[in-house]
Design a protein around this motif. Structure first.
Motif, PDB file in Angstrom:
ATOM      1  N   THR A   6      -5.492  88.758  59.119  1.00 50.70           N
ATOM      2  CA  THR A   6      -4.324  88.008  58.678  1.00 50.70           C
ATOM      3  C   THR A   6      -4.488  87.488  57.493  1.00 50.70           C
ATOM      4  O   THR A   6      -3.195  87.157  56.648  1.00 50.70           O
ATOM      5  CB  THR A   6      -4.157  86.867  59.697  1.00 50.70           C
ATOM      6  OG1 THR A   6      -5.368  86.065  59.902  1.00 50.70           O
ATOM      7  CG2 THR A   6      -3.903  87.520  61.424  1.00 50.70           C
ATOM      8  N   SER A  10      -1.350  88.182  55.036  1.00 51.64           N
ATOM      9  CA  SER A  10      -0.307  87.156  54.302  1.00 51.64           C
ATOM     10  C   SER A  10      -0.497  87.171  52.919  1.00 51.64           C
ATOM     11  O   SER A  10       0.671  86.903  52.267  1.00 51.64           O
ATOM     12  CB  SER A  10      -0.830  85.579  55.115  1.00 51.64           C
ATOM     13  OG  SER A  10      -2.359  85.721  54.603  1.00 51.64           O
ATOM     14  N   SER A  33      -2.103  92.484  67.777  1.00 54.15           N
ATOM     15  CA  SER A  33      -0.704  92.668  67.047  1.00 54.15           C
ATOM     16  C   SER A  33       0.359  93.018  67.782  1.00 54.15           C
ATOM     17  O   SER A  33       0.072  93.849  69.012  1.00 54.15           O
ATOM     18  CB  SER A  33      -0.583  93.013  65.713  1.00 54.15           C
ATOM     19  OG  SER A  33      -0.891  94.341  65.685  1.00 54.15           O
ATOM     20  N   TYR A 145       0.435  88.627  64.610  1.00 54.96           N
ATOM     21  CA  TYR A 145      -0.845  89.379  64.104  1.00 54.96           C
ATOM     22  C   TYR A 145      -1.666  88.128  64.428  1.00 54.96           C
ATOM     23  O   TYR A 145      -1.422  87.073  63.811  1.00 54.96           O
ATOM     24  CB  TYR A 145      -0.677  89.706  62.603  1.00 54.96           C
ATOM     25  CG  TYR A 145       0.174  90.776  62.600  1.00 54.96           C
ATOM     26  CD1 TYR A 145      -0.026  92.020  62.597  1.00 54.96           C
ATOM     27  CD2 TYR A 145       1.761  90.553  62.358  1.00 54.96           C
ATOM     28  CE1 TYR A 145       0.795  93.100  62.500  1.00 54.96           C
ATOM     29  CE2 TYR A 145       2.342  91.551  62.022  1.00 54.96           C
ATOM     30  CZ  TYR A 145       2.218  92.639  62.113  1.00 54.96           C
ATOM     31  OH  TYR A 145       2.979  93.856  61.995  1.00 54.96           O
TER      32      TYR A 145
END
Length: 159
Positions: A6, A10, A33, A145
């Motif tokens: 993650t 991101s 996910s 996710y």
């Protein structure tokens, strides 16, 4: 898809939003996910039961249980149905039970914590509605996710 983190997602997708919730991983699959199905219910897992009985096709069920720690919204029997019907996982703003059994299942499960008490079955709740969780609006069809770093949500697939 299980080959992601993650933080990396991101970084690559600044429009991804992180849930500001202290969730714990309980399933054997700590990184999961999929496309989102939403459920809002409070101390009643009737809609979750209906949902896990459907083909999951790698989707993720996001449950707004109101943060209740008084009743568990998922136990080993429903988790096994989710595995059998190919759900990728569940993100639950509430509690679960049968944590030792769920830890052995090939399923992603994140929740606030554990509670041994089951829910009442009243058929209450709503499905496929926008949820407000951890400062984020989650719509049915969004993508989630989840890993040990947290949960992020995106309007589009990130992997």
């Amino acid at each position: 898809m299980t080959d992601f983190s993650t933080p990396d997602l991101s970084d690559a997708a600044p429009d991804a939003r992180a849930l500001a919730l202290a969730l714990r991983n309980f399933g054997q699959v700590s990184r999961f996910s999929g496309e989102v199905v939403t459920i809002k219910c409070h101390e009643d897992n009737s809609l979750i039961k209906q949902c896990v009985e459907e083909p999951g096709a790698g989707r993720v069920i996001v449950v707004d249980g109101g943060g209740s720690r008084r009743r568990s919204l998922l136990g080993d029997m429903l988790a096994q149905k989710a595995v059998n019907n190919r759900w990728a996982g569940l993100v639950i703003y509430g509690s679960i039970r049968d944590v030792d059994e769920i830890a052995l299942m090939t399923l992603g499960v994140q929740a606030l914590g554990a509670c041994p008490i089951k829910t009442e079955k009243r058929g209450a709740g709503q499905r496929d509605i926008p949820l407000e969780l951890g400062g984020v609006t989650i719509d049915p069809g969004d993508y989630v996710y989840a890993d040990n770093n947290g949960v992020i949500v995106s309007k589009r697939p990130l992997t």
